[in-house]
Design a protein around this motif. Structure first.
Motif, PDB file in Angstrom:
ATOM      1  N   LEU A 146       4.968  -4.454  13.155  1.00 51.50           N
ATOM      2  CA  LEU A 146       4.638  -4.481  11.734  1.00 51.50           C
ATOM      3  C   LEU A 146       3.133  -4.473  11.492  1.00 51.50           C
ATOM      4  N   ALA A 147       2.350  -4.951  12.464  1.00 55.76           N
ATOM      5  CA  ALA A 147       0.898  -4.975  12.312  1.00 55.76           C
ATOM      6  C   ALA A 147       0.248  -3.645  12.685  1.00 55.76           C
ATOM      7  N   ALA A 148       0.984  -2.755  13.337  1.00 59.23           N
ATOM      8  CA  ALA A 148       0.411  -1.475  13.762  1.00 59.23           C
ATOM      9  C   ALA A 148       0.048  -0.631  12.546  1.00 59.23           C
ATOM     10  N   PRO A 149      -1.165  -0.049  12.525  1.00 55.94           N
ATOM     11  CA  PRO A 149      -1.577   0.747  11.370  1.00 55.94           C
ATOM     12  C   PRO A 149      -0.850   2.090  11.323  1.00 55.94           C
ATOM     13  N   VAL A 150      -0.612   2.571  10.119  1.00 55.90           N
ATOM     14  CA  VAL A 150      -0.030   3.898   9.908  1.00 55.90           C
ATOM     15  C   VAL A 150      -1.058   4.683   9.113  1.00 55.90           C
ATOM     16  N   ASP A 151      -1.923   5.421   9.811  1.00 55.89           N
ATOM     17  CA  ASP A 151      -2.954   6.187   9.127  1.00 55.89           C
ATOM     18  C   ASP A 151      -3.155   7.519   9.819  1.00 55.89           C
ATOM     19  N   GLY A 152      -3.810   8.433   9.107  1.00 59.34           N
ATOM     20  CA  GLY A 152      -4.076   9.757   9.644  1.00 59.34           C
ATOM     21  C   GLY A 152      -2.870  10.677   9.585  1.00 59.34           C
ATOM     22  N   LEU A 153      -1.868  10.340   8.767  1.00 58.17           N
ATOM     23  CA  LEU A 153      -0.653  11.135   8.674  1.00 58.17           C
ATOM     24  C   LEU A 153      -0.455  11.655   7.254  1.00 58.17           C
ATOM     25  N   CYS A 154       0.315  12.744   7.140  1.00 54.84           N
ATOM     26  CA  CYS A 154       0.664  13.261   5.817  1.00 54.84           C
ATOM     27  C   CYS A 154       1.750  12.372   5.214  1.00 54.84           C
ATOM     28  N   LYS A 155       2.121  12.649   3.974  1.00 56.15           N
ATOM     29  CA  LYS A 155       3.106  11.826   3.266  1.00 56.15           C
ATOM     30  C   LYS A 155       4.448  11.818   3.999  1.00 56.15           C
ATOM     31  N   ARG A 156       4.918  12.987   4.424  1.00 58.35           N
ATOM     32  CA  ARG A 156       6.221  13.086   5.089  1.00 58.35           C
ATOM     33  C   ARG A 156       6.235  12.295   6.392  1.00 58.35           C
ATOM     34  N   CYS A 157       5.203  12.452   7.204  1.00 57.05           N
ATOM     35  CA  CYS A 157       5.138  11.756   8.496  1.00 57.05           C
ATOM     36  C   CYS A 157       4.951  10.244   8.300  1.00 57.05           C
ATOM     37  N   THR A 158       4.183   9.859   7.277  1.00 54.48           N
ATOM     38  CA  THR A 158       4.000   8.441   6.974  1.00 54.48           C
ATOM     39  C   THR A 158       5.339   7.816   6.611  1.00 54.48           C
TER      40      THR A 158
END
Length: 185
Positions: free
Chosen positions: A38-50
């Motif tokens: 849960l702490a892992a960042p989710v960045d650098g992705l498009c809307k679909r991949c996010t």
């Protein structure tokens, strides 16, 4: 004679999936793996991949990387985030999604708390704990350690009457009343 190839695949026609996720997975709060995921960042992705990665986190399908992966563009072992195929440098340089490598608009809103936010929350927590009475503070810290409450749910204890904590013992009050009656007789 020319034979015409069938356009339909073999087997029965496929319908909707038999089992679908109707409610969110309930995470084990005390699991270190869950906290790490849960702490892992989710960045650098498009809307679909996010959305895909956030779904994986929500339903406990997310598998974090144990060792860095090789970047598709620069061929260096610099990919440290799960489900990414490009390292952050190459993705930023090319202006593409690090997962699907398409030139879509990159979503930047799903990062966990930054260090500045954590420090600010820690200071607020210390300030609130400083204004609590000793019994309230210990009870609050016990519940926080057990996982019954979240640090963001700090009760406002500016007023003197405390509704969350009940320290009275009903038997003691009854004994005092009985003792007062016996003295009068």
């Amino acid at each position: 004679m020319t034979e015409k190839a069938s356009t339909r695949g073999s087997g029965a026609k496929k319908g909707a999936p038999k089992y679908q996720n109707k409610f969110a997975y309930t995470h084990n709060r005390r699991s270190k793996t869950t906290q790490k995921i849960l702490a892992a960042p989710v960045d650098g992705l498009c809307k679909r991949c996010t959305d895909q990665v956030m779904w994986r986190k929500q339903y406990r399908k997310y598998k974090p990387l144990t060792t860095p992966k090789k970047c598709v563009a620069c061929e260096q072992k610099r990919v440290t985030k799960a489900y990414h195929v490009l390292c952050d440098g190459c993705a930023n340089e090319k202006g593409v999604c690090a997962k699907c490598m398409e030139a879509e608009e990159i979503v930047e809103g799903h990062n966990p708390k930054t260090s500045q936010q954590r420090v600010k929350e820690q200071q607020e927590l210390e300030q609130k704990l400083g204004s609590m009475r000793e019994r309230q503070r210990r009870s609050y810290l016990r519940k926080l350690k057990r996982g019954d409450i979240v640090a963001a749910d700090i009760p406002d204890v500016c007023n003197s009457d405390d509704e969350d904590f009940d320290y009275t013992d009903g038997e003691d009050n009854d004994d005092e009343e009985d003792g007062d009656d016996s003295d009068e007789e």
